[in-house]
Motif scaffolding. Sequence first.
Motif, PDB file in Angstrom:
ATOM      1  N   ARG A 286       0.454  -1.498  -0.224  1.00  0.00           N
ATOM      2  CA  ARG A 286      -0.293  -0.529  -0.169  1.00  0.00           C
ATOM      3  C   ARG A 286       1.325   1.429   0.332  1.00  0.00           C
ATOM      4  O   ARG A 286       1.878   1.223   0.285  1.00  0.00           O
ATOM      5  CB  ARG A 286      -1.028  -0.310   0.696  1.00  0.00           C
TER       6      ARG A 286
ATOM      7  N   LEU B 276      -2.542   1.013  -4.114  1.00  0.00           N
ATOM      8  CA  LEU B 276      -1.930  -0.709  -4.373  1.00  0.00           C
ATOM      9  C   LEU B 276      -1.262  -0.833  -5.148  1.00  0.00           C
ATOM     10  O   LEU B 276      -1.922  -0.915  -6.289  1.00  0.00           O
ATOM     11  CB  LEU B 276      -3.122  -2.080  -3.941  1.00  0.00           C
TER      12      LEU B 276
ATOM     13  N   LEU C 228       1.623  -7.328  -3.323  1.00  0.00           N
ATOM     14  CA  LEU C 228      -0.005  -7.673  -2.977  1.00  0.00           C
ATOM     15  C   LEU C 228      -0.182  -9.180  -3.407  1.00  0.00           C
ATOM     16  O   LEU C 228      -0.013  -9.867  -2.365  1.00  0.00           O
ATOM     17  CB  LEU C 228      -0.661  -6.476  -3.683  1.00  0.00           C
TER      18      LEU C 228
ATOM     19  N   CYS D  24      -0.203 -12.516  -0.577  1.00  0.00           N
ATOM     20  CA  CYS D  24      -1.115 -13.286  -0.313  1.00  0.00           C
ATOM     21  C   CYS D  24      -0.550 -14.170  -1.024  1.00  0.00           C
ATOM     22  O   CYS D  24      -1.143 -14.982   0.050  1.00  0.00           O
ATOM     23  CB  CYS D  24      -1.985 -12.570  -1.359  1.00  0.00           C
TER      24      CYS D  24
ATOM     25  N   ARG E 295      -8.386  -7.435  -0.674  1.00  0.00           N
ATOM     26  CA  ARG E 295      -7.855  -6.070  -0.260  1.00  0.00           C
ATOM     27  C   ARG E 295      -7.660  -5.483  -1.559  1.00  0.00           C
ATOM     28  O   ARG E 295      -8.002  -4.053  -1.067  1.00  0.00           O
ATOM     29  CB  ARG E 295      -6.203  -5.953  -0.217  1.00  0.00           C
TER      30      ARG E 295
ATOM     31  N   GLY F  21     -11.224  -3.685  -0.548  1.00  0.00           N
ATOM     32  CA  GLY F  21     -11.369  -2.875   0.654  1.00  0.00           C
ATOM     33  C   GLY F  21     -11.168  -1.481   0.194  1.00  0.00           C
ATOM     34  O   GLY F  21     -11.468  -0.322   0.506  1.00  0.00           O
ATOM     35  N   ASP F  22     -10.016  -2.279  -0.517  1.00  0.00           N
ATOM     36  CA  ASP F  22      -9.178  -0.444  -0.909  1.00  0.00           C
ATOM     37  C   ASP F  22     -10.344   0.304  -1.865  1.00  0.00           C
ATOM     38  O   ASP F  22     -10.366   1.488  -1.823  1.00  0.00           O
ATOM     39  CB  ASP F  22      -8.191  -0.869  -2.154  1.00  0.00           C
TER      40      ASP F  22
ATOM     41  N   PHE G 206     -10.981   0.430   4.733  1.00  0.00           N
ATOM     42  CA  PHE G 206     -10.354  -1.034   4.585  1.00  0.00           C
ATOM     43  C   PHE G 206     -10.405  -1.588   5.162  1.00  0.00           C
ATOM     44  O   PHE G 206     -10.781  -2.945   4.862  1.00  0.00           O
ATOM     45  CB  PHE G 206      -9.261   0.297   4.337  1.00  0.00           C
TER      46      PHE G 206
ATOM     47  N   THR H 107     -12.433  -5.160   3.901  1.00  0.00           N
ATOM     48  CA  THR H 107     -10.867  -6.221   3.558  1.00  0.00           C
ATOM     49  C   THR H 107     -12.310  -7.901   4.345  1.00  0.00           C
ATOM     50  O   THR H 107     -11.870  -8.462   3.949  1.00  0.00           O
ATOM     51  CB  THR H 107     -10.416  -6.009   3.716  1.00  0.00           C
TER      52      THR H 107
ATOM     53  N   GLU I  55     -13.725 -11.163   2.479  1.00  0.00           N
ATOM     54  CA  GLU I  55     -12.389 -12.412   2.986  1.00  0.00           C
ATOM     55  C   GLU I  55     -13.755 -13.185   3.421  1.00  0.00           C
ATOM     56  O   GLU I  55     -13.406 -14.514   3.147  1.00  0.00           O
ATOM     57  CB  GLU I  55     -11.175 -11.884   4.282  1.00  0.00           C
TER      58      GLU I  55
END
Length: 290
Positions: A31, A36, A41, A45, A174, A177-178, A195, A199, A203
């Motif tokens: 981030r 992002l 990322l 992950c 993510r 979320g962003d 966020f 997120t 999830e």
Amino acid sequence: MLRIGLFLLTNLAVLVVAGIVLSLLGVGSYRSAGGLDLQNLLVFCAVFGFVGSFISLFISKWMAKKTMGVQLIDQPRNADEQWLVNTVVELSQKAGIKTPEIGVFPAQESNAFATGWNRNAALVAVSLGLLQRFERDEVRAVLAHEIGHVANGDMITLSLIQGVVNTFVMFFARIIGDLVDRVLLKNEDGRGFGFMIATFVAEIVLGILASMIVAAFSRYREFRADHAGATLADRGAMIRALQRLQAESGAAESAMPSSMRAFGISGGMRSLFASHPPLEARIQALRDAA
């Protein structure tokens, strides 16, 4: 209490190992003020997704012995244990794998499982209840089913699938979320509570959908293992073993972790989230294959 301790220890190991791997790869924060960094990322992950899955795989035998109270048969103490060892050795040779460790766990439910990080370093265990109530040809078919799981590489394949779905659940959660934080909540920094909350919710939702993929493979591998049981042992005995399980399906469900329920029934679930197909479907598949 033991299971809670092992769960916390496993998660601590995931954090430590993932942190070391990310450091070695030189992956920084995903981030920034500009949004992002999708490459970082994805690597982030993937590392966490696969590290968690593979640590669980590598310690699966140890976990099974600790949580299920598996007693390994190093030196058979009676005729029944000698028969069990001889049968596993014979079936392993037919399947072309190294003989797994052999154990018995103290449960009255009829159940068995196979686990281990590769096909030549596995563990096969059966419950006392299964040994006491099943005929020997049925026990042999159950053992052949478990040997089939090992020979098919089901444990490693399931771990790979779990790693992939873990990676994409974390990745897309993510991104969602962003987007929520920047577009809906107008937080240009993209680092607000929006966020984290978005997120977290993403999830959960994506994790539920992903679990359907893992469950679908789990059901598929049960059909393959049943076929192995029929091939390595005897089709009629495999069918009779499943029918005996079907007759016992009203009994209490085993306390075995779902990841280790390689032969048993899964609480009567008949949905997309079931790790095992319905017993009647498995029996019919064996009959159709004949």
